[in-house]
Each structure stands twice: as structure tokens, then as C-alpha cells.
Design a protein around this motif. Sequence first.
Motif, PDB file in Angstrom:
ATOM      1  N   MET A  30     -29.407  -4.923 -17.745  1.00  0.00           N
ATOM      2  CA  MET A  30     -28.581  -6.069 -17.315  1.00  0.00           C
ATOM      3  C   MET A  30     -28.680  -6.252 -15.799  1.00  0.00           C
ATOM      4  N   THR A  31     -29.068  -7.457 -15.406  1.00  0.00           N
ATOM      5  CA  THR A  31     -29.137  -7.786 -13.991  1.00  0.00           C
ATOM      6  C   THR A  31     -28.152  -8.920 -13.751  1.00  0.00           C
ATOM      7  N   GLU A  32     -27.210  -8.743 -12.859  1.00  0.00           N
ATOM      8  CA  GLU A  32     -26.184  -9.764 -12.688  1.00  0.00           C
ATOM      9  C   GLU A  32     -26.656 -10.886 -11.775  1.00  0.00           C
ATOM     10  N   LYS A  33     -26.286 -12.105 -12.123  1.00  0.00           N
ATOM     11  CA  LYS A  33     -26.504 -13.262 -11.240  1.00  0.00           C
ATOM     12  C   LYS A  33     -25.252 -13.441 -10.393  1.00  0.00           C
ATOM     13  N   ILE A  34     -25.449 -13.453  -9.087  1.00  0.00           N
ATOM     14  CA  ILE A  34     -24.310 -13.506  -8.161  1.00  0.00           C
ATOM     15  C   ILE A  34     -24.329 -14.824  -7.392  1.00  0.00           C
ATOM     16  N   ALA A  35     -23.198 -15.493  -7.324  1.00  0.00           N
ATOM     17  CA  ALA A  35     -23.091 -16.704  -6.508  1.00  0.00           C
ATOM     18  C   ALA A  35     -22.941 -16.324  -5.039  1.00  0.00           C
ATOM     19  N   LEU A  36     -23.629 -17.054  -4.174  1.00  0.00           N
ATOM     20  CA  LEU A  36     -23.569 -16.799  -2.732  1.00  0.00           C
ATOM     21  C   LEU A  36     -22.815 -17.949  -2.077  1.00  0.00           C
ATOM     22  N   THR A  37     -21.668 -17.645  -1.509  1.00  0.00           N
ATOM     23  CA  THR A  37     -20.800 -18.700  -0.978  1.00  0.00           C
ATOM     24  C   THR A  37     -20.320 -18.353   0.423  1.00  0.00           C
ATOM     25  N   PRO A  38     -21.079 -18.742   1.435  1.00  0.00           N
ATOM     26  CA  PRO A  38     -20.638 -18.441   2.807  1.00  0.00           C
ATOM     27  C   PRO A  38     -19.303 -19.127   3.105  1.00  0.00           C
ATOM     28  N   LYS A  39     -18.474 -18.471   3.894  1.00  0.00           N
ATOM     29  CA  LYS A  39     -17.150 -19.030   4.241  1.00  0.00           C
ATOM     30  C   LYS A  39     -17.257 -20.336   5.016  1.00  0.00           C
ATOM     31  N   THR A  40     -18.355 -20.494   5.739  1.00  0.00           N
ATOM     32  CA  THR A  40     -18.533 -21.691   6.564  1.00  0.00           C
ATOM     33  C   THR A  40     -18.820 -22.942   5.740  1.00  0.00           C
TER      34      THR A  40
ATOM     35  N   LYS B  20     -30.350 -12.925  -8.277  1.00  0.00           N
ATOM     36  CA  LYS B  20     -30.427 -12.110  -9.495  1.00  0.00           C
ATOM     37  C   LYS B  20     -31.631 -11.200  -9.342  1.00  0.00           C
ATOM     38  N   GLY B  21     -31.411  -9.912  -9.418  1.00  0.00           N
ATOM     39  CA  GLY B  21     -32.494  -8.980  -9.134  1.00  0.00           C
ATOM     40  C   GLY B  21     -32.981  -9.250  -7.713  1.00  0.00           C
ATOM     41  N   ASN B  22     -34.307  -9.398  -7.567  1.00  0.00           N
ATOM     42  CA  ASN B  22     -34.839  -9.621  -6.208  1.00  0.00           C
ATOM     43  C   ASN B  22     -35.151 -11.093  -5.923  1.00  0.00           C
ATOM     44  N   ILE B  23     -34.667 -11.986  -6.790  1.00  0.00           N
ATOM     45  CA  ILE B  23     -34.886 -13.427  -6.575  1.00  0.00           C
ATOM     46  C   ILE B  23     -33.617 -14.069  -6.015  1.00  0.00           C
ATOM     47  N   LEU B  24     -33.774 -14.816  -4.935  1.00  0.00           N
ATOM     48  CA  LEU B  24     -32.636 -15.518  -4.333  1.00  0.00           C
ATOM     49  C   LEU B  24     -33.009 -16.988  -4.177  1.00  0.00           C
ATOM     50  N   GLN B  25     -32.165 -17.855  -4.736  1.00  0.00           N
ATOM     51  CA  GLN B  25     -32.432 -19.294  -4.642  1.00  0.00           C
ATOM     52  C   GLN B  25     -31.317 -19.955  -3.857  1.00  0.00           C
ATOM     53  N   VAL B  26     -31.708 -20.689  -2.830  1.00  0.00           N
ATOM     54  CA  VAL B  26     -30.737 -21.458  -2.037  1.00  0.00           C
ATOM     55  C   VAL B  26     -30.748 -22.905  -2.515  1.00  0.00           C
ATOM     56  N   ALA B  27     -29.580 -23.441  -2.809  1.00  0.00           N
ATOM     57  CA  ALA B  27     -29.446 -24.845  -3.219  1.00  0.00           C
ATOM     58  C   ALA B  27     -29.792 -25.783  -2.067  1.00  0.00           C
ATOM     59  N   GLY B  28     -30.040 -27.017  -2.380  1.00  0.00           N
ATOM     60  CA  GLY B  28     -30.321 -28.017  -1.347  1.00  0.00           C
ATOM     61  C   GLY B  28     -29.182 -28.086  -0.345  1.00  0.00           C
ATOM     62  N   GLN B  29     -29.508 -27.799   0.907  1.00  0.00           N
ATOM     63  CA  GLN B  29     -28.520 -27.839   1.978  1.00  0.00           C
ATOM     64  C   GLN B  29     -28.748 -29.076   2.834  1.00  0.00           C
ATOM     65  N   VAL B  30     -27.650 -29.625   3.322  1.00  0.00           N
ATOM     66  CA  VAL B  30     -27.749 -30.735   4.262  1.00  0.00           C
ATOM     67  C   VAL B  30     -27.048 -30.332   5.547  1.00  0.00           C
ATOM     68  N   GLY B  31     -26.986 -31.233   6.503  1.00  0.00           N
ATOM     69  CA  GLY B  31     -26.506 -30.859   7.828  1.00  0.00           C
ATOM     70  C   GLY B  31     -25.007 -30.919   8.009  1.00  0.00           C
ATOM     71  N   PHE B  32     -24.250 -30.501   6.986  1.00  0.00           N
ATOM     72  CA  PHE B  32     -22.791 -30.503   7.133  1.00  0.00           C
ATOM     73  C   PHE B  32     -22.356 -29.435   8.123  1.00  0.00           C
ATOM     74  N   LEU B  33     -21.430 -29.819   9.005  1.00  0.00           N
ATOM     75  CA  LEU B  33     -20.831 -28.874   9.940  1.00  0.00           C
ATOM     76  C   LEU B  33     -19.982 -27.867   9.164  1.00  0.00           C
ATOM     77  N   PRO B  34     -19.675 -26.707   9.751  1.00  0.00           N
ATOM     78  CA  PRO B  34     -18.826 -25.739   9.063  1.00  0.00           C
ATOM     79  C   PRO B  34     -17.553 -26.413   8.559  1.00  0.00           C
ATOM     80  N   ALA B  35     -17.135 -26.002   7.357  1.00  0.00           N
ATOM     81  CA  ALA B  35     -15.973 -26.614   6.705  1.00  0.00           C
ATOM     82  C   ALA B  35     -14.708 -26.448   7.546  1.00  0.00           C
ATOM     83  N   THR B  36     -13.924 -27.509   7.631  1.00  0.00           N
ATOM     84  CA  THR B  36     -12.631 -27.461   8.307  1.00  0.00           C
ATOM     85  C   THR B  36     -11.583 -27.988   7.342  1.00  0.00           C
ATOM     86  N   GLU B  37     -10.518 -27.192   7.175  1.00  0.00           N
ATOM     87  CA  GLU B  37      -9.403 -27.551   6.284  1.00  0.00           C
ATOM     88  C   GLU B  37      -8.998 -29.007   6.478  1.00  0.00           C
TER      89      GLU B  37
END
Lengths: 136, 136, 136
Positions: free
Chosen positions: B1-11, B25-42
Amino acid sequence: MTEKIALTPKTHTAPPAKFSHGVKKGNILQVAGQVGFLPATEGRPPTPAGPTLRAQTLQTLANVKAILEEGGATWDDVMMIRVYLTDVDHFAEMNAIYNEYFEEHLTAAPAARTTVYVGLPAGLLIEIDALAVLDA
Amino acid sequence: MTEKIALTPKTHTAPPAKFSHGVKKGNILQVAGQVGFLPATEGRPPTPAGPTLRAQTLQTLANVKAILEEGGATWDDVMMIRVYLTDVDHFAEMNAIYNEYFEEHLTAAPAARTTVYVGLPAGLLIEIDALAVLDA
Amino acid sequence: MTEKIALTPKTHTAPPAKFSHGVKKGNILQVAGQVGFLPATEGRPPTPAGPTLRAQTLQTLANVKAILEEGGATWDDVMMIRVYLTDVDHFAEMNAIYNEYFEEHLTAAPAARTTVYVGLPAGLLIEIDALAVLDA
């Protein structure tokens, strides 16, 4: 430690930015988006085959193949081929060329494929990239 | 069993749908399409850096990097970078920014890359996703 | 030696060219770009569900799922989903359908995703492909 190796066939023009034509790490080989540039010639800027879709498609496939071979892979190892066309009307002709090409170059199950229609730099009708998984 | 982990930076702002900014998952890491959003602000909706291509590109690369790091990876582990631009005329400028950025952030062989020109939501000039293979 | 296996659900229409709807090699499974074609019927050309975005999206997701299952995988194994839309104005509606669908079909961390806006053949509003990593 598994090393990531850049794959740079001698026939290829220098990438226009800090990326590799292909990379291999462990049993994963990724080919960068290839276009129909003719083999590099000293002092000549990158020049696409053409002007037909057929000439560009065959040159593009040859350029992908050179990178696969540089990494010790063949078309049989390719899992996914992404085809970018600029014109929906090119789909049938591209498929005919694609089928003819792979009739000759493939012995294993054909790769999966996604074809979408996007913008490309002027003069380019097709771009192709590929993901291969080599035998472990 | 190899777990798939979500990667969610605080920013990062919350994804607009049920997808992860990155997964490993295992040694594969996939980054979703990122755009130029500034760090999240409440309390502020997602806001792109800009308005220049330079500001958006550097913020997009920073957003990809944050996800890689959340998964214990670096740019050196990246095999493939997909760059989506909205305007062919941005190619040369994006390449210059890209080269300058990776001059500083890369010690291994550069990743492969595909750049195509697509539509993006209003106000966004660039989107980037990435596939990494970590050391086994 | 690791064999590459073509994944061909019975419900699927024949690919329009020499590619596989899906392939699996070792623990990597790649699903080709799927569109909203209804299950194949003898003598009928490929026919998309529709005409709504909702009908096409759900059929497209069902088509991806059939290929995953043919390879012994589920949505939980999917690392990356690429969504190709033809119209930026479809983003919010697609996200609503996507969320509703995965609320039901997912127990693991959601896959990463990239959505871009491209051209597709006439009558098609959405195309989706997917990369899965199975348990080792």
C-alpha cells in the motif's frame, strides 16, 4: 539516489530556454514538446520542415524518436503522446500520417493520446510530447 | 500500500473545485496547474500578481515551488514543466524570466518543457504545472 | 521485463487512430483524452452525450472511469486530471458537476488538476485525460 539525465540528441537545435529536450530518471523518460525543426545546421536558425502538415508531422515524430533513443527507449515504451494541432481541420490528415508512421515503428500496444487545438508560434502546425516508462 | 497525499501549502488559496494543489504517491509528485495568485489573505478573493507577465510568472513559479517543497521535493526533481500562455508574443519574455529564475533555482539537468497557447480565465497570462520524480 | 497493456473497455468506440484508450505498465496507468461519446453501438458513428455540458461531462468522466477499472484502478489512484474546455464561461458549471461527481466517487485525496481552454472538434465541449499511479 537516482540521477536525472538530460537527453540531447546531436541533431537537435538548442532549446530556446533553460529546458531539456528530454530527461530520464529511473525508469521514467519525459520528452519535451517537439516541433518539426529540421536537424540543426551550424549558423542556420531553427527551420521547420514543410510547408506541409505531413512533412512537419514526420519530422516532429523523428525528433521525438531521437530523444527516446538517446535515453535507451523506443516508441514501444511510450505511454502517452500529446499532440497539439493548430487547426481542427488537420485532424484526419494527422491521424492518417500517425497511423502510417506507427504501423512501421511500433510492435507493442499503442500509447494513449490526447489531441487538442492550440496556438503555436508562426509557421508551426504541430507539436508533440511524450511520456515513456522503461522496463524496470 | 502506497498512500496518495495531498500537498496544500499554507500560502495557497483554496482550489475552486475538488482537486489538490499537488499530490504525492510513492516517488511521483504531480503539481496542479498553478497561476500567479498572491499568497492567500483571509477575506480577499484570489488575486493575481501583476499586472505584468513578469510578476505573474515569478508568482506562478513560486506557487509551484511551494507545492514541491510541501512534498519534500525541489525543482531538481522536476521532469516536466507545462507552460500555458495566452499570447504567442509573450514567448520570448517568458523565456527570459524562466531562464533567469532557473539560473538561480536549479542545480540538476533542466526539466523537459512544453509551451502552448490557450485560453485562460480573464486576468491570467500564464499557468504552469509540473511532474516530479523523487529519488527512490 | 514489464509489459505495457492496452486498456480497451467494451463500451468504448474504436479510437480514430493507432492509439489506446488507456495503457498500463508496471504501476503507471495513463488514460487517453476522453470525450463524452455514448457507449458504442454497432453501426452508429461515435455520438456525444448532450447537448448540455452536464451530460457531456458526466459521460466523459464515466468513460475515464471505465478505462481506470479496465486496468484495475479507481479514481482514488488518479494523480492528475487534465480538463480541456472550449469556453471559459463553462468553468463554474464544470466545477459544480466535477465536485458533485467526486463527492460520490472519491475516498482518497483528490487528484491534482489543470484546466485550460482549447479548440475541440465540433460538438465537443470537454475532453479529459488522467494519469494514475497504482499501489506498488
